[in-house]
Motif scaffolding. Structure first.
Motif, PDB file in Angstrom:
ATOM      1  N   GLY A  48       0.745  -1.241   0.000  1.00 52.77           N
ATOM      2  CA  GLY A  48       0.000   0.000   0.000  1.00 52.77           C
ATOM      3  C   GLY A  48       0.777   1.295   0.000  1.00 52.77           C
ATOM      4  N   TYR A  49       2.089   1.245  -0.170  1.00 55.37           N
ATOM      5  CA  TYR A  49       2.846   2.497  -0.211  1.00 55.37           C
ATOM      6  C   TYR A  49       2.705   3.159  -1.580  1.00 55.37           C
ATOM      7  CZ  TYR A  49       5.174   1.930   4.250  1.00 55.37           C
ATOM      8  OH  TYR A  49       5.438   1.836   5.590  1.00 55.37           O
ATOM      9  N   PRO A  50       2.613   4.488  -1.603  1.00 57.59           N
ATOM     10  CA  PRO A  50       2.624   5.220  -2.868  1.00 57.59           C
ATOM     11  C   PRO A  50       4.073   5.271  -3.361  1.00 57.59           C
ATOM     12  CG  PRO A  50       2.498   6.754  -1.039  1.00 57.59           C
ATOM     13  CD  PRO A  50       2.439   5.361  -0.455  1.00 57.59           C
ATOM     14  N   VAL A  51       4.397   4.518  -4.387  1.00 55.37           N
ATOM     15  CA  VAL A  51       5.791   4.333  -4.787  1.00 55.37           C
ATOM     16  C   VAL A  51       5.962   4.591  -6.277  1.00 55.37           C
ATOM     17  CG1 VAL A  51       5.462   1.830  -5.054  1.00 55.37           C
ATOM     18  CG2 VAL A  51       7.752   2.726  -4.638  1.00 55.37           C
ATOM     19  N   ARG A  52       7.134   5.083  -6.631  1.00 52.18           N
ATOM     20  CA  ARG A  52       7.458   5.313  -8.036  1.00 52.18           C
ATOM     21  C   ARG A  52       8.943   5.040  -8.251  1.00 52.18           C
ATOM     22  NH1 ARG A  52       7.179   9.903  -5.178  1.00 52.18           N
ATOM     23  NH2 ARG A  52       8.735  11.534  -5.495  1.00 52.18           N
ATOM     24  N   VAL A  53       9.309   4.850  -9.512  1.00 55.09           N
ATOM     25  CA  VAL A  53      10.710   4.680  -9.894  1.00 55.09           C
ATOM     26  C   VAL A  53      11.073   5.857 -10.794  1.00 55.09           C
ATOM     27  CG1 VAL A  53      12.378   3.242 -11.129  1.00 55.09           C
ATOM     28  CG2 VAL A  53      10.619   2.161  -9.719  1.00 55.09           C
ATOM     29  N   GLU A  54      12.174   6.516 -10.456  1.00 57.80           N
ATOM     30  CA  GLU A  54      12.661   7.637 -11.254  1.00 57.80           C
ATOM     31  C   GLU A  54      14.050   7.324 -11.781  1.00 57.80           C
ATOM     32  OE1 GLU A  54      12.478  11.285  -9.017  1.00 57.80           O
ATOM     33  OE2 GLU A  54      10.284  11.193  -8.861  1.00 57.80           O
ATOM     34  N   LEU A  55      14.322   7.766 -12.971  1.00 56.29           N
ATOM     35  CA  LEU A  55      15.615   7.582 -13.611  1.00 56.29           C
ATOM     36  C   LEU A  55      16.529   8.742 -13.235  1.00 56.29           C
ATOM     37  CD1 LEU A  55      16.934   5.649 -15.686  1.00 56.29           C
ATOM     38  CD2 LEU A  55      16.199   7.246 -17.451  1.00 56.29           C
ATOM     39  N   LYS A  56      17.733   8.421 -12.743  1.00 58.51           N
ATOM     40  CA  LYS A  56      18.701   9.454 -12.364  1.00 58.51           C
ATOM     41  C   LYS A  56      20.043   9.115 -12.996  1.00 58.51           C
ATOM     42  CE  LYS A  56      15.924  11.390  -9.307  1.00 58.51           C
ATOM     43  NZ  LYS A  56      15.448  12.729  -9.294  1.00 58.51           N
ATOM     44  N   GLU A  57      20.785  10.161 -13.329  1.00 60.33           N
ATOM     45  CA  GLU A  57      22.145  10.014 -13.856  1.00 60.33           C
ATOM     46  C   GLU A  57      23.121  10.553 -12.817  1.00 60.33           C
ATOM     47  OE1 GLU A  57      22.991   8.763 -16.963  1.00 60.33           O
ATOM     48  OE2 GLU A  57      20.878   8.360 -17.404  1.00 60.33           O
ATOM     49  N   SER A  58      24.236   9.834 -12.594  1.00 56.33           N
ATOM     50  CA  SER A  58      25.271  10.293 -11.681  1.00 56.33           C
ATOM     51  C   SER A  58      26.616   9.753 -12.134  1.00 56.33           C
ATOM     52  CB  SER A  58      24.963   9.826 -10.258  1.00 56.33           C
ATOM     53  OG  SER A  58      25.974  10.247  -9.369  1.00 56.33           O
ATOM     54  N   ASN A  59      27.557  10.643 -12.344  1.00 57.77           N
ATOM     55  CA  ASN A  59      28.906  10.255 -12.767  1.00 57.77           C
ATOM     56  C   ASN A  59      28.889   9.331 -13.979  1.00 57.77           C
ATOM     57  OD1 ASN A  59      30.133  11.752 -10.673  1.00 57.77           O
ATOM     58  ND2 ASN A  59      29.809  10.067  -9.252  1.00 57.77           N
ATOM     59  N   GLY A  60      28.040   9.630 -14.934  1.00 62.23           N
ATOM     60  CA  GLY A  60      27.969   8.848 -16.155  1.00 62.23           C
ATOM     61  C   GLY A  60      27.229   7.528 -16.026  1.00 62.23           C
ATOM     62  N   ARG A  61      26.652   7.260 -14.885  1.00 61.21           N
ATOM     63  CA  ARG A  61      25.909   6.012 -14.672  1.00 61.21           C
ATOM     64  C   ARG A  61      24.428   6.313 -14.536  1.00 61.21           C
ATOM     65  NH1 ARG A  61      27.965   2.434 -10.012  1.00 61.21           N
ATOM     66  NH2 ARG A  61      26.480   1.070 -11.009  1.00 61.21           N
ATOM     67  N   THR A  62      23.619   5.360 -14.945  1.00 62.41           N
ATOM     68  CA  THR A  62      22.170   5.478 -14.838  1.00 62.41           C
ATOM     69  C   THR A  62      21.703   4.663 -13.638  1.00 62.41           C
ATOM     70  OG1 THR A  62      21.947   5.727 -17.216  1.00 62.41           O
ATOM     71  CG2 THR A  62      19.979   5.021 -16.010  1.00 62.41           C
ATOM     72  N   PHE A  63      20.859   5.277 -12.829  1.00 61.37           N
ATOM     73  CA  PHE A  63      20.283   4.600 -11.676  1.00 61.37           C
ATOM     74  C   PHE A  63      18.764   4.675 -11.744  1.00 61.37           C
ATOM     75  CE2 PHE A  63      24.476   5.818 -10.230  1.00 61.37           C
ATOM     76  CZ  PHE A  63      24.916   4.651  -9.613  1.00 61.37           C
ATOM     77  N   TYR A  64      18.137   3.621 -11.261  1.00 61.07           N
ATOM     78  CA  TYR A  64      16.685   3.570 -11.125  1.00 61.07           C
ATOM     79  C   TYR A  64      16.406   3.712  -9.634  1.00 61.07           C
ATOM     80  CZ  TYR A  64      17.113   1.976 -15.860  1.00 61.07           C
ATOM     81  OH  TYR A  64      17.424   1.911 -17.199  1.00 61.07           O
ATOM     82  N   VAL A  65      15.854   4.849  -9.272  1.00 58.36           N
ATOM     83  CA  VAL A  65      15.689   5.222  -7.871  1.00 58.36           C
ATOM     84  C   VAL A  65      14.240   4.966  -7.453  1.00 58.36           C
ATOM     85  CG1 VAL A  65      15.881   7.102  -6.203  1.00 58.36           C
ATOM     86  CG2 VAL A  65      17.504   6.946  -8.116  1.00 58.36           C
ATOM     87  N   VAL A  66      14.076   4.218  -6.359  1.00 66.12           N
ATOM     88  CA  VAL A  66      12.756   3.899  -5.825  1.00 66.12           C
ATOM     89  C   VAL A  66      12.426   4.925  -4.747  1.00 66.12           C
ATOM     90  CG1 VAL A  66      11.324   2.126  -4.735  1.00 66.12           C
ATOM     91  CG2 VAL A  66      13.188   1.462  -6.296  1.00 66.12           C
ATOM     92  N   ILE A  67      11.263   5.570  -4.910  1.00 63.76           N
ATOM     93  CA  ILE A  67      10.864   6.673  -4.035  1.00 63.76           C
ATOM     94  C   ILE A  67       9.437   6.447  -3.561  1.00 63.76           C
ATOM     95  CG2 ILE A  67      10.441   9.166  -3.947  1.00 63.76           C
ATOM     96  CD1 ILE A  67      12.580   9.389  -6.174  1.00 63.76           C
ATOM     97  N   ILE A  68       9.200   6.690  -2.273  1.00 66.04           N
ATOM     98  CA  ILE A  68       7.826   6.619  -1.766  1.00 66.04           C
ATOM     99  C   ILE A  68       7.350   8.007  -1.382  1.00 66.04           C
ATOM    100  CG2 ILE A  68       7.969   4.221  -0.979  1.00 66.04           C
ATOM    101  CD1 ILE A  68       8.120   5.338   1.904  1.00 66.04           C
ATOM    102  N   GLY A  69       6.073   8.190  -1.623  1.00 68.00           N
ATOM    103  CA  GLY A  69       5.336   9.328  -1.121  1.00 68.00           C
ATOM    104  C   GLY A  69       5.571  10.674  -1.766  1.00 68.00           C
ATOM    105  N   TYR A  70       4.598  11.497  -1.493  1.00 68.40           N
ATOM    106  CA  TYR A  70       4.645  12.949  -1.549  1.00 68.40           C
ATOM    107  C   TYR A  70       4.024  13.334  -0.220  1.00 68.40           C
ATOM    108  CZ  TYR A  70       5.402  12.962  -6.616  1.00 68.40           C
ATOM    109  OH  TYR A  70       5.898  12.786  -7.865  1.00 68.40           O
ATOM    110  N   TYR A  71       4.858  13.596   0.748  1.00 69.28           N
ATOM    111  CA  TYR A  71       4.379  13.873   2.092  1.00 69.28           C
ATOM    112  C   TYR A  71       4.314  15.374   2.333  1.00 69.28           C
ATOM    113  CZ  TYR A  71       5.053   8.917   2.642  1.00 69.28           C
ATOM    114  OH  TYR A  71       4.964   7.567   2.477  1.00 69.28           O
ATOM    115  N   ALA A  72       3.364  15.784   3.142  1.00 67.99           N
ATOM    116  CA  ALA A  72       3.099  17.206   3.369  1.00 67.99           C
ATOM    117  C   ALA A  72       4.225  17.922   4.105  1.00 67.99           C
ATOM    118  CB  ALA A  72       1.794  17.374   4.134  1.00 67.99           C
ATOM    119  N   ASP A  73       4.974  17.173   4.935  1.00 74.90           N
ATOM    120  CA  ASP A  73       6.046  17.817   5.687  1.00 74.90           C
ATOM    121  C   ASP A  73       7.115  16.792   6.038  1.00 74.90           C
ATOM    122  OD1 ASP A  73       5.260  16.496   8.202  1.00 74.90           O
ATOM    123  OD2 ASP A  73       3.575  17.898   8.185  1.00 74.90           O
ATOM    124  N   ARG A  74       8.235  17.304   6.510  1.00 72.75           N
ATOM    125  CA  ARG A  74       9.395  16.456   6.825  1.00 72.75           C
ATOM    126  C   ARG A  74       9.064  15.451   7.940  1.00 72.75           C
ATOM    127  NH1 ARG A  74      14.488  17.617   5.437  1.00 72.75           N
ATOM    128  NH2 ARG A  74      13.925  19.789   5.084  1.00 72.75           N
TER     129      ARG A  74
END
Length: 83
Positions: free
Chosen positions: A39-65
């Motif tokens: 039940g977590y709100p989850v997505r995968v985002e593509l990120k580039e770092s130092n010439g490498r591609t990473f698939y980053v798993v992220i949960i949520g859009y939370y209202a505050d820290r």
């Protein structure tokens, strides 16, 4: 399905948690599927770092820290996933 108070999500807010980063898309999608299943709100985002591609798993859009941190602590205690 367990009820997680941290699933109270407000779209388009600035706080999310990175819970994984993978060089292989299939590994990121596997973790995404596991988090979707509980039940977590989850997505995968593509990120580039130092010439490498990473698939980053992220949960949520939370209202505050604080809400985001609470979600991360629940994730760690229930599923053993660090954030």
């Amino acid at each position: 399905m367990p009820s997680f108070p941290s699933k109270k999500v407000v779209n388009k807010e600035p706080f999310s948690l990175q819970v994984g980063a993978y060089g292989e898309e299939s590994n990121a999608n596997h973790q995404k599927s596991q988090l979707d299943a509980v039940g977590y709100p989850v997505r995968v985002e593509l990120k580039e770092s130092n010439g490498r591609t990473f698939y980053v798993v992220i949960i949520g859009y939370y209202a505050d820290r604080i809400t985001a941190k609470t979600a991360g602590l629940e994730l760690k205690s229930t599923l053993g996933i660090d954030f």
